[in-house]
Design a protein around this motif. Structure first.
Motif, PDB file in Angstrom:
ATOM      1  N   VAL A   4     -32.374 -33.973  26.913  1.00 52.91           N
ATOM      2  CA  VAL A   4     -32.859 -32.593  27.003  1.00 52.91           C
ATOM      3  C   VAL A   4     -33.800 -32.466  28.192  1.00 52.91           C
ATOM      4  CG1 VAL A   4     -34.073 -30.723  25.823  1.00 52.91           C
ATOM      5  CG2 VAL A   4     -32.727 -32.364  24.495  1.00 52.91           C
TER       6      VAL A   4
ATOM      7  N   THR B   7     -34.500 -24.901  21.701  1.00 51.27           N
ATOM      8  CA  THR B   7     -34.227 -26.302  22.019  1.00 51.27           C
ATOM      9  C   THR B   7     -34.324 -27.162  20.769  1.00 51.27           C
ATOM     10  OG1 THR B   7     -35.074 -26.026  24.264  1.00 51.27           O
ATOM     11  CG2 THR B   7     -34.955 -28.271  23.420  1.00 51.27           C
TER      12      THR B   7
ATOM     13  N   SER C   6     -31.165 -29.436  19.316  1.00 54.13           N
ATOM     14  CA  SER C   6     -31.297 -30.866  19.605  1.00 54.13           C
ATOM     15  C   SER C   6     -31.961 -31.599  18.442  1.00 54.13           C
ATOM     16  CB  SER C   6     -32.110 -31.068  20.887  1.00 54.13           C
ATOM     17  OG  SER C   6     -33.480 -30.770  20.650  1.00 54.13           O
TER      18      SER C   6
ATOM     19  N   VAL D   9     -28.292 -29.889  26.107  1.00 53.63           N
ATOM     20  CA  VAL D   9     -27.600 -30.417  24.936  1.00 53.63           C
ATOM     21  C   VAL D   9     -26.686 -29.354  24.342  1.00 53.63           C
ATOM     22  CG1 VAL D   9     -27.940 -31.215  22.560  1.00 53.63           C
ATOM     23  CG2 VAL D   9     -29.333 -32.154  24.413  1.00 53.63           C
TER      24      VAL D   9
ATOM     25  N   THR E 211     -25.685 -31.390  18.213  1.00 51.94           N
ATOM     26  CA  THR E 211     -26.055 -32.688  17.669  1.00 51.94           C
ATOM     27  C   THR E 211     -24.880 -33.253  16.890  1.00 51.94           C
ATOM     28  OG1 THR E 211     -27.007 -31.664  15.680  1.00 51.94           O
ATOM     29  CG2 THR E 211     -28.515 -32.145  17.518  1.00 51.94           C
TER      30      THR E 211
ATOM     31  N   ASN F 206     -27.763 -38.896  23.409  1.00 52.56           N
ATOM     32  CA  ASN F 206     -29.212 -39.087  23.569  1.00 52.56           C
ATOM     33  C   ASN F 206     -29.587 -39.376  25.018  1.00 52.56           C
ATOM     34  OD1 ASN F 206     -30.076 -38.513  20.999  1.00 52.56           O
ATOM     35  ND2 ASN F 206     -30.670 -40.600  20.470  1.00 52.56           N
TER      36      ASN F 206
ATOM     37  N   ASN G 222     -28.258 -36.313  20.134  1.00 52.77           N
ATOM     38  CA  ASN G 222     -27.920 -35.188  21.004  1.00 52.77           C
ATOM     39  C   ASN G 222     -26.659 -35.500  21.795  1.00 52.77           C
ATOM     40  OD1 ASN G 222     -30.267 -33.843  20.244  1.00 52.77           O
ATOM     41  ND2 ASN G 222     -31.468 -34.776  21.883  1.00 52.77           N
TER      42      ASN G 222
ATOM     43  N   GLU H 210     -24.148 -34.079  25.004  1.00 50.55           N
ATOM     44  CA  GLU H 210     -23.775 -33.168  26.085  1.00 50.55           C
ATOM     45  C   GLU H 210     -22.394 -33.585  26.563  1.00 50.55           C
ATOM     46  OE1 GLU H 210     -24.763 -31.943  30.682  1.00 50.55           O
ATOM     47  OE2 GLU H 210     -26.455 -32.599  29.449  1.00 50.55           O
TER      48      GLU H 210
END
Length: 200
Positions: free
Chosen positions: A45, A65, A69, A101, A104, A143, A181, A183
């Motif tokens: 993040v 956020t 996350s 992100v 989760t 992460n 997290n 992405e």
């Protein structure tokens, strides 16, 4: 912009709630090199440095956020994967990571082998329609760590990491049931979005 190559897994030394925001203070070996307003990725993040005192620095995560996350689930003493923004004149050792992100995921299985460690994470199949998906041998950030996907399924995927990564990131803190997290690959998300509009 980041590359997903973690510089340090740093401990949280203080957490402070403030009108829905969360101020996180961490102890880092490179805190003295930071500047106010600098961007640093925390478990993937991107957050802005707002205060520096010796080897401690503070960043603030807003409510949106925290909802997207795992930062809101952390406790004092937990280690957070840190990466400073990428230098444009350096090597891109990982992949293009924005520090935004997408969602989760829960760790559902861990296999600690003798040569490498395998982690399995669940996925929401409905998110795939929005471009939040994995592909075999594609890139994903877990992460904040740039990793290669293996065993990509509609509702899960796996990553395999070497012992060095396990020891030098917060992967050694992850257990079955832990929330991480994610992405997804930015190129894949754009392609998926374009295809969605073409169908319409």
């Amino acid at each position: 912009m980041f590359s997903g190559i973690v510089e340090e897994a740093a401990p949280i030394v203080a957490l402070k709630r403030d009108n829905g925001n969360l101020h996180l203070t961490l102890k880092s070996s490179f805190a003295h090199e930071l500047k106010i307003d600098q961007s640093v990725a925390h478990n993937g993040v991107c957050l802005t440095v707002v205060n520096i005192e010796g080897d401690h620095y503070t960043v603030t995560a807003i409510q949106e956020t925290l909802e997207r996350s795992n930062l809101g689930t952390l406790s004092v003493g937990d280690k957070v994967n840190l990466e400073r923004s990428m230098l444009m004149n350096g090597r891109l050792d990982g992949h293009i990571v924005q520090g935004h992100v997408d969602q989760t995921a829960r760790c559902t299985k861990i296999d600690l082998g003798s040569r490498y460690y395998t982690f399995t994470y669940d996925l929401n199949p409905e998110m795939a329609a929005k471009g939040y998906m994995t592909v075999e041998k594609g890139s994903v950030t877990v992460n904040g760590v740039s990793l290669t996907v293996c065993n990509s399924q509609d509702n899960s995927f796996q990553v395999a990491i070497i012992p060095y990564t396990y020891e030098h990131t917060n992967f050694h803190q992850i257990k079955e049931g832990s929330i991480v997290n994610l992405e997804f690959d930015i190129i894949g998300k754009y392609i998926s979005r374009i295809m969605h509009f073409e169908k319409d």
